[in-house]
Write a protein that holds these residues in place. Structure first.
Motif, PDB file in Angstrom:
ATOM      1  N   GLY A   1      41.272  92.020  36.509  1.00 29.73           N
ATOM      2  CA  GLY A   1      42.267  91.745  35.468  1.00 29.73           C
ATOM      3  C   GLY A   1      43.575  91.287  36.090  1.00 29.73           C
ATOM      4  O   GLY A   1      44.650  91.613  35.610  1.00 29.73           O
TER       5      GLY A   1
ATOM      6  N   ASN B   1      50.473  88.058  39.383  1.00 30.09           N
ATOM      7  CA  ASN B   1      51.723  88.796  39.690  1.00 30.09           C
ATOM      8  C   ASN B   1      51.607  89.584  40.984  1.00 30.09           C
ATOM      9  O   ASN B   1      52.577  89.706  41.725  1.00 30.09           O
ATOM     10  CB  ASN B   1      52.051  89.784  38.564  1.00 30.09           C
ATOM     11  CG  ASN B   1      52.658  89.087  37.377  1.00 30.09           C
ATOM     12  OD1 ASN B   1      53.230  88.013  37.511  1.00 30.09           O
ATOM     13  ND2 ASN B   1      52.513  89.686  36.195  1.00 30.09           N
TER      14      ASN B   1
ATOM     15  N   ASP C   1      39.103  87.855  36.048  1.00 39.35           N
ATOM     16  CA  ASP C   1      39.814  87.958  34.767  1.00 39.35           C
ATOM     17  C   ASP C   1      39.034  87.158  33.720  1.00 39.35           C
ATOM     18  O   ASP C   1      38.498  86.094  34.031  1.00 39.35           O
ATOM     19  CB  ASP C   1      41.247  87.389  34.906  1.00 39.35           C
ATOM     20  CG  ASP C   1      42.170  87.893  33.819  1.00 39.35           C
ATOM     21  OD1 ASP C   1      43.034  88.740  34.106  1.00 39.35           O
ATOM     22  OD2 ASP C   1      42.008  87.451  32.648  1.00 39.35           O
TER      23      ASP C   1
END
Ligand SMILES: C[S@@+](CC[C@H](N)C(=O)[O-])C[C@H]1O[C@@H](n2cnc3c(N)ncnc32)[C@H](O)[C@@H]1O
Length: 252
Positions: free
Chosen positions: A42, A47, A63
Motif C-alpha cells: 500500500g 511517500n 498497491d
C-alpha cells in the motif's frame, strides 16, 4: 529552509521516517548488505518508498491503485531512483500473487490496515513476506486521536460514537473504515510472529494546532516537530495520537 517553505508533510512523516531509517541501518549492519530488499505494501505514490530508495535500497511497492503507481513511477524518476523502485499492482490480501514469501529485509505497511477487510490477514501477509529477523514497520490510524479531534471540534456525539464503535468510526460520514489502539496493533503483529521493538504515537498535536500558527509564527514548525518527536515514545500520549507506529522484528 525557512519555516514557511518547509513542507507541512514533514509533520506527518518525520517521526516514522526517523524510526524507519534507524531500523534500516540496523538491518544493513546485521545483514552486511548495503542495499536491502524493501517491500512497501500500500505504498501509494511513494511517500516512503522513494526516500527509502534514495538511501540505496531496492523497493517494491504493491498497491491496487494504477493512478498511485503511475505517480510513484514519475516521482521515482524525478528523484533519480527509478532503477531501484518497482511498482506492482496488487492487494495486501493477495500479496503472494505478486511478490515472493520470505523475500524482504523490511516490510512497510503504512496507512493500509484501516482500509482492508481483514487486518489480521494483512499483517500476517506482511510478516510472511519478511526474511527471518526482518523489520516490520506498521502505521495505523489511532482511535484516541480521532475521539480527541472530534471532541475539540465540538462534535461530542461523534466523539463518543467513535469511542464505542467496534471499528472506531465516528459516524456514517467518517472516511476512515477502521481505527486501532496501540494494544490492538501490537497484538496483531505479535500474533503474526513479530517481536514488538517500539511503539510511537504520530501526529499527537500536529492536526490539532491551527495551521496559521505553525505557518506564520517564526520557529513554530521546528518546535512542533521537536515536540512531536519528544512525545512520540511516551505511552501516555499513544492514546491521543492520530496515528500509531509499531516497529517490530520477525521472530527467527
Ligand atoms: C493512506 S494511503 C498510504 C500511502 C502510503 N503508504 C503512505 O504512507 O504515504 C493508503 C494506500 O493504501 C492503498 N490500499 C488500499 N487498500 C489496499 C489493499 N487492500 N492492499 C494494498 N494497498 C491498499 C491505497 O491505494 C493507498 O495507496
Amino acid at each position: 529552509m525557512s519555516d514557511q517553505l518547509r513542507p507541512r508533510a514533514s509533520l506527518r512523516t518525520a517521526v516514522v521516517w526517523e524510526v524507519l531509517k534507524d531500523a534500516l541501518e540496523r538491518r544493513v549492519k546485521a545483514t552486511g548488505r548495503e542495499a536491502l530488499d524493501v517491500l512497501d505494501t500500500g505504498g501509494g505514490t511513494g511517500n516512503f518508498a522513494v526516500p527509502v530508495a534514495r538511501l540505496g535500497h531496492r523497493v517494491t511497492v504493491v498497491d491496487p491503485s494504477p493512478n498511485a503507481l503511475f505517480a510513484l513511477e514519475r516521482r521515482a524518476d524525478e528523484a533519480g531512483v527509478a532503477d531501484r523502485v518497482r511498482g506492482v499492482q496488487g492487494d495486501i490480501l493477495g500479496l503472494f500473487d505478486v511478490v515472493e514469501r520470505n523475500g524482504y529485509d523490511a516490510v512497510l505497511c503504512h496507512g493500509v490496515l484501516e482500509y482492508v477487510d481483514d487486518p489480521a490477514e494483512g499483517v500476517r501477509n506482511a510478516v510472511d513476506a519478511l526474511r527471518p529477523s526482518g523489520a516490520l514497520s506498521l502505521l495505523g490510524a489511532g482511535l484516541g486521536g480521532a475521539v480527541l479531534a472530534r471532541a475539540l471540534a465540538g462534535h461530542f456525539t461523534e466523539a463518543r460514537q467513535a469511542l464505542t464503535d467496534p471499528d472506531g468510526r465516528w459516524g456514517a460520514g467518517d472516511p476512515v473504515p477502521r481505527r486501532f489502539t496501540a494494544g490492538q496493533l501490537s497484538a496483531l503483529v505479535t500474533d503474526a510472529g513479530v517481536e514488538v521493538g517500539a511503539v510511537h504515537g504520530v501526529r499527537v498535536f500536529a492536526d490539532l494546532v491551527p495551521g496559521v500558527l505553525v505557518d506564520t509564527e517564526p520557529g513554530a514548525m521546528d518546535e512542533l516537530l521537536r515536540l512531536e518527536a519528544a512525545v512520540a515514545e511516551l505511552p501516555a500520549f499513544h492514546s491521543v495520537a492520530t496515528q500509531l507506529h509499531v516497529l517490530g522484528e520477525k521472530r527467527a
